[in-house]
Design a protein around this motif. Structure first.
Motif, mmCIF file in Angstrom:
data_model
loop_
_atom_site.group_PDB
_atom_site.id
_atom_site.type_symbol
_atom_site.label_atom_id
_atom_site.label_comp_id
_atom_site.label_asym_id
_atom_site.label_seq_id
_atom_site.Cartn_x
_atom_site.Cartn_y
_atom_site.Cartn_z
ATOM 1 N N TYR B 324 0.800 -1.218 0.000
ATOM 2 C CA TYR B 324 0.000 0.000 0.000
ATOM 3 C C TYR B 324 0.834 1.270 0.000
ATOM 4 C CZ TYR B 324 -4.450 -2.361 0.285
ATOM 5 O OH TYR B 324 -5.554 -3.104 -0.019
ATOM 6 N N CYS B 325 2.133 1.174 0.206
ATOM 7 C CA CYS B 325 2.957 2.379 0.205
ATOM 8 C C CYS B 325 3.147 2.874 -1.223
ATOM 9 C CB CYS B 325 4.317 2.126 0.849
ATOM 10 S SG CYS B 325 5.341 3.613 0.837
ATOM 11 N N SER B 326 2.718 4.089 -1.485
ATOM 12 C CA SER B 326 2.801 4.630 -2.843
ATOM 13 C C SER B 326 4.173 5.193 -3.160
ATOM 14 C CB SER B 326 1.769 5.741 -3.023
ATOM 15 O OG SER B 326 0.488 5.283 -2.735
ATOM 16 N N TYR B 327 5.061 5.226 -2.172
ATOM 17 C CA TYR B 327 6.329 5.924 -2.355
ATOM 18 C C TYR B 327 7.533 4.991 -2.281
ATOM 19 C CZ TYR B 327 3.026 9.612 -1.275
ATOM 20 O OH TYR B 327 1.928 10.421 -1.273
ATOM 21 N N GLY B 328 7.274 3.704 -2.228
ATOM 22 C CA GLY B 328 8.368 2.749 -2.129
ATOM 23 C C GLY B 328 9.195 2.945 -0.879
ATOM 24 N N ALA B 329 8.547 3.351 0.203
ATOM 25 C CA ALA B 329 9.297 3.697 1.414
ATOM 26 C C ALA B 329 9.476 2.512 2.345
ATOM 27 C CB ALA B 329 8.604 4.839 2.151
ATOM 28 N N ILE B 330 8.933 1.361 1.951
ATOM 29 C CA ILE B 330 9.104 0.202 2.821
ATOM 30 C C ILE B 330 10.068 -0.771 2.169
ATOM 31 C CG2 ILE B 330 7.928 -1.731 3.921
ATOM 32 C CD1 ILE B 330 5.832 0.135 4.736
ATOM 33 N N GLU B 331 11.122 -1.051 2.905
ATOM 34 C CA GLU B 331 12.137 -1.948 2.374
ATOM 35 C C GLU B 331 12.007 -3.309 3.026
ATOM 36 O OE1 GLU B 331 15.634 0.379 2.860
ATOM 37 O OE2 GLU B 331 15.093 1.637 1.139
ATOM 38 N N VAL B 342 10.853 -2.686 6.725
ATOM 39 C CA VAL B 342 11.683 -1.673 7.372
ATOM 40 C C VAL B 342 11.358 -0.352 6.685
ATOM 41 C CG1 VAL B 342 14.044 -0.909 7.819
ATOM 42 C CG2 VAL B 342 13.531 -3.353 7.746
ATOM 43 N N ILE B 343 11.203 0.705 7.477
ATOM 44 C CA ILE B 343 10.828 1.993 6.884
ATOM 45 C C ILE B 343 12.070 2.736 6.395
ATOM 46 C CG2 ILE B 343 9.676 4.212 7.281
ATOM 47 C CD1 ILE B 343 7.761 1.999 7.704
ATOM 48 N N ASN B 344 12.017 3.226 5.180
ATOM 49 C CA ASN B 344 13.052 4.124 4.683
ATOM 50 C C ASN B 344 12.616 5.550 5.026
ATOM 51 O OD1 ASN B 344 14.623 5.892 3.182
ATOM 52 N ND2 ASN B 344 14.866 4.450 1.495
ATOM 53 N N LEU B 347 12.212 8.311 2.419
ATOM 54 C CA LEU B 347 11.153 8.289 1.416
ATOM 55 C C LEU B 347 9.754 8.375 2.005
ATOM 56 C CD1 LEU B 347 12.463 5.567 -1.069
ATOM 57 C CD2 LEU B 347 12.585 8.042 -1.276
ATOM 58 N N CYS B 348 9.615 8.005 3.267
ATOM 59 C CA CYS B 348 8.286 7.972 3.872
ATOM 60 C C CYS B 348 7.700 9.376 3.950
ATOM 61 C CB CYS B 348 8.363 7.363 5.264
ATOM 62 S SG CYS B 348 6.800 7.433 6.144
ATOM 63 N N ARG B 349 6.443 9.510 3.504
ATOM 64 C CA ARG B 349 5.767 10.802 3.571
ATOM 65 C C ARG B 349 4.837 10.906 4.773
ATOM 66 N NH1 ARG B 349 8.336 9.850 -0.880
ATOM 67 N NH2 ARG B 349 8.057 11.205 -2.693
ATOM 68 N N GLY B 350 4.629 9.794 5.465
ATOM 69 C CA GLY B 350 3.686 9.825 6.586
ATOM 70 C C GLY B 350 2.243 9.859 6.130
ATOM 71 N N CYS B 351 1.987 9.296 4.940
ATOM 72 C CA CYS B 351 0.649 9.391 4.353
ATOM 73 C C CYS B 351 -0.358 8.497 5.058
ATOM 74 C CB CYS B 351 0.697 9.013 2.883
ATOM 75 S SG CYS B 351 0.965 7.241 2.627
ATOM 76 N N GLY B 352 0.120 7.542 5.843
ATOM 77 C CA GLY B 352 -0.808 6.671 6.566
ATOM 78 C C GLY B 352 -1.252 5.458 5.773
ATOM 79 N N GLY B 353 -0.741 5.322 4.551
ATOM 80 C CA GLY B 353 -1.138 4.177 3.726
ATOM 81 C C GLY B 353 -0.887 2.853 4.424
ATOM 82 N N CYS B 354 0.282 2.751 5.024
ATOM 83 C CA CYS B 354 0.638 1.493 5.677
ATOM 84 C C CYS B 354 -0.164 1.291 6.964
ATOM 85 C CB CYS B 354 2.128 1.471 5.973
ATOM 86 S SG CYS B 354 2.718 2.930 6.852
ATOM 87 N N LEU B 368 2.514 2.965 13.044
ATOM 88 C CA LEU B 368 1.886 4.205 13.466
ATOM 89 C C LEU B 368 2.660 5.361 12.862
ATOM 90 C CD1 LEU B 368 0.935 3.917 17.237
ATOM 91 C CD2 LEU B 368 -0.595 4.071 15.267
ATOM 92 N N ILE B 369 1.924 6.384 12.454
ATOM 93 C CA ILE B 369 2.589 7.548 11.884
ATOM 94 C C ILE B 369 2.907 8.531 13.005
ATOM 95 C CG2 ILE B 369 2.473 9.367 10.145
ATOM 96 C CD1 ILE B 369 2.138 6.483 9.069
ATOM 97 N N HIS B 370 4.167 8.916 13.064
ATOM 98 C CA HIS B 370 4.573 9.935 14.025
ATOM 99 C C HIS B 370 4.772 11.239 13.269
ATOM 100 C CE1 HIS B 370 5.349 7.107 17.405
ATOM 101 N NE2 HIS B 370 5.276 6.274 16.388
HETATM 102 S S1 SF4 Z 1 3.346 6.387 5.891
HETATM 103 FE FE1 SF4 Z 1 2.914 6.332 3.687
HETATM 104 S S2 SF4 Z 1 4.898 6.808 2.765
HETATM 105 FE FE2 SF4 Z 1 5.337 6.219 4.876
HETATM 106 S S3 SF4 Z 1 5.822 3.998 4.776
HETATM 107 FE FE3 SF4 Z 1 3.641 4.251 5.289
HETATM 108 S S4 SF4 Z 1 2.623 4.100 3.307
HETATM 109 FE FE4 SF4 Z 1 4.770 4.565 2.870
#
Ligand code: SF4
Ligand code: SF4
Lengths: 301, 382
Positions: B324-331, B342-344, B347-354, B368-370
């Motif tokens: 679900y990450c649109s930004y390829g931020a999960i490795e 693992v979160i990069n 690249l993570c935007r904090g969009c909450g997708g994950c 959780l998004i911080h």
């Molecule tokens: S918060 Fe959004 S950008 Fe960040 S890892 Fe989750 S899905 Fe990807």
């Protein structure tokens, strides 16, 4: 009523398989006719699909009395056709054109991952559906859409709620794009059914690969058509991916497991070792996973 | 009723209907949601002072400036003919009991309090601005500031238009700039001016220290400045503009954070190709972002709690977060057969997708998004 007949069909299939496997292995290999798989290859998507449709109609079409066809595409992501996260609209365009011309009514139910109003138009599939006046059904908002079915052969997944549009249809066509997938390794036909059920989140909790195989033992399409025109080999299923390949193929079979196996070879030299649910499909005898027991027709278009 | 009066009433009602239409929005272009609250000269002036910036830009400064010029010649023309809130509060006039609930006018005090607290960087009480107040109707009834309209509508049954005559800081501002009455009005209310100076200054200094800081700091809409909590007037234009309905009204937190908009990902995510909230904010609390600026804005960072994660803790094939990450931020970190996320952070935007998609149920969501405050941008990659 259709649902019942499909369930019966599955049961009959199961009994048949049981009889066969209990017999001698050698006999089995000799007697079972090879599974047909067609691989169309060529630069022009529309031409590929036209050839594919010709082949479908030359091999029984959607069944003698089929009036309705439920088509399962991938339209789950807000991505452009070039990015390869959704089934290519050009292929679907030709499918709808030829299918409707043959006299069937087509619906396109999909449980999108992104919101439908973002994903469907971005994929280009909404436009194609509109063009042919085909209903694209957003299963995430449609009410009363799912109906619980039993999965007699399921090991982990014994029940699931399935979109009624598929259960009601006379024929089902599974038409995914082949692409990399982070949890499933690859997503092609078998995994595509996660977009037709209500409880897909729990599949991850309960063992993804077993659930995928279990459900495919129940949900068997009349035709499996794989879009392998351009494929992500990383960052799937959503992308965008920097690692695209362009096989320019459409793969067709009545056996979705066989179609998956052949498509998977574009990604892995030994698909059964790489993709767990394929190995499970082999063990459960859901479909053909042995290339040697397939009749692969390679057709250049 | 004379013909002139009847046609005036008709125009007022029409404007009220139009304002309601804009506030609710629907299929209209999104910037129309900004129109009503951005029309207020009080908001525009106080916010520009508080933020030491002409955040509005020429286009959005023009309408409130026009109203100020109009007031110079015509005083409360806006109140009598244009203000949607004024029209709304005048509706019960006929049935009003004409009781004096509030004997003294406090509008001068409120006006000066807003102005002086703004000088100290926190436009206190600016949520009382009538146009921000009106705009809240756009999201329906809510607690806190959302109750102002029904409350004053009710009060109007006792004391006609008590808000407009006794409390409204914007109306008072129009009185002040009126070339005929301005001086007189200022002199009359000199004591409230001094009180406003004292209380406003004190408020700006003390308010930020009142109340517990909440344990979960809020993720803010993309484009939010560091002064978001202080400068937001709670007009909720962003709340109503968000197609994902993830901008919610905060409960709890410190006093300056009271009822402020915050992002919650339980029912939706901040969409990759959306910048609507940043197009509607009339206060500069959220800065306008272009589509591509928004795309590279980090509003927060996801954190994985491994003990809750299906892959890390339960050895399951999951990686739904990556899906679900649109930004390829999960490795992926491989543990034998199992891919673990693992979160990069770059690249993570904090969009909450994950967070939204995480299927873990045993101990709750594993992501959780911080919030990032200040928000940052990802250069060169998007
Ligand atoms: S918060 Fe959004 S950008 Fe960040 S890892 Fe989750 S899905 Fe990807
Ligand atoms: S940018 Fe994100 S938070 Fe703002 S309106 Fe769009 S989806 Fe909502």
């Amino acid at each position: 009523m259709q649902k019942l007949s499909r369930r019966n069909f599955v049961k009959v299939g199961a009994v048949g398989t049981a009889v066969l496997t209990s017999g001698s292995k050698a006999l089995f290999a000799e007697e079972k006719p090879k599974t047909d798989v067609w691989v169309f290859k060529g630069p022009d998507n529309r031409a590929l699909m036209e050839k594919c449709m010709e082949t479908i109609f030359a091999n029984g079409g959607f069944g003698a009395n089929a009036k309705t066809v439920a088509l399962k595409v991938n339209a789950g992501w807000e991505r452009t056709p070039e990015q390869g996260a959704n089934t290519h609209p050009e292929l679907v365009d030709v499918f709808l054109e030829k299918a409707i011309a043959s006299g069937v009514k087509v619906v396109m139910p999909e449980l999108p991952c992104k919101k439908a109003e973002l994903a469907f138009p971005a994929s280009g599939l909404q436009q194609v559906a509109d063009k042919h006046r085909v209903k694209m059904i957003d299963l995430s908002t449609a009410k009363n859409t799912f109906e619980e079915v039993e999965i007699p052969e399921g090991k982990t997944l014994k029940k699931e709620k399935v979109a009624r549009d598929f259960l009601k249809a006379d024929a089902i066509v599974n038409m995914p794009v082949a692409k990399h997938h982070s949890g499933g390794k690859l997503t092609i036909c078998m995994k595509n059914w996660m977009g037709a059920v209500e409880g897909r989140k729990m599949w991850h909790v309960n063992g993804l690969h077993q659930c995928i195989a279990d459900f495919s033992s129940f949900m068997k399409p009349t035709w499996a058509i794989v879009d392998a025109t351009r494929c992500m080999t990383s960052k799937g299923p959503q992308g965008p991916s920097e690692d695209m390949i362009y096989p320019q193929q459409v793969i067709l079979s009545k056996d979705q497991v066989a179609a998956d196996t052949v498509a998977a070879m574009l990604f892995h030299s030994d698909p059964l070792a790489a993709v767990n649910y394929l190995a499970i499909a082999r063990d459960m005898n859901i479909g053909e996973t042995d290339i040697k027991r397939m009749n692969i027709h390679r057709i250049t278009v | 009723m004379s013909k002139v009066k009847a046609s005036r009433t008709a125009v007022r009602l029409l404007l009220l209907a139009a304002a309601l239409f804009f506030a609710i929005g629907g299929p209209l272009p999104v910037w129309l949601k900004r129109l009503i609250p951005a029309l207020s000269p009080l908001t525009t002036v106080a916010e520009s002072i508080a933020q030491r910036a002409g955040y509005a830009g020429f286009f959005w400064a023009l309408p409130p400036l026009t109203l100020l010029v109009l007031a110079f010649w015509k005083g409360r023309f806006f109140c009598q003919h244009l203000c949607p809130l004024g029209t709304l509060y005048s509706l019960p006039q006929k049935f009003s009991l004409k009781k004096k609930l509030l004997p003294i006018r406090l509008n001068a005090l409120i006006f000066w309090l807003v102005m002086f607290s703004s000088v100290f960087g926190l436009p206190a009480l600016l949520f009382l601005d009538p146009l921000s107040t009106f705009n809240r109707i756009g999201i329906g009834l809510t607690w806190g500031p959302g109750l102002l309209v029904p409350a004053f509508l009710l009060l109007s049954f006792f004391q006609p238009q008590v808000w407009c005559t006794h409390l409204c800081p914007l109306g008072y501002g129009f009185d002040l700039v009126h070339r005929k009455t301005g001086k007189q009005v200022f002199n009359r209310d000199r004591r409230q001016f001094l009180a406003g100076l004292g209380i406003g200054g004190a408020a700006a200094l003390i308010l930020p220290k009142v109340g517990k800081k909440s344990a979960n700091p809020s993720v803010l809409p993309p484009g939010a400045t560091v002064k978001f909590a202080k400068t937001c007037t709670r007009c909720y234009a962003c709340v109503s503009a968000c197609p994902s309905k993830i901008i919610r009204i905060k409960s709890g937190g410190g006093l300056t954070e009271l009822s402020m908009p915050e992002l919650r990902f339980d029912h939706g995510i901040c969409e990759e190709f959306c910048n609507r909230c940043s197009q509607v904010c009339p206060t500069g609390a959220i800065r306008t972002l272009t589509q591509s600026q928004k795309h590279s804005t980090q509003i927060g960072i996801a954190r994985i709690e491994k003990e809750k994660c299906l892959a890390w803790a339960d050895n399951e094939y999951c990686m739904v977060c990556d899906e679900y990450c649109s930004y390829g931020a999960i490795e992926t970190e491989w543990h034998g057969e199992i891919a673990c996320p693992v979160i990069n952070q770059k690249l993570c935007r904090g969009c909450g997708g994950c967070e939204n998609a995480c299927p873990a149920v045993r101990a709750g969501k594993a992501l959780l998004i911080h919030p990032l405050n200040p928000q940052t941008t990802i250069e060169g990659k998007s």
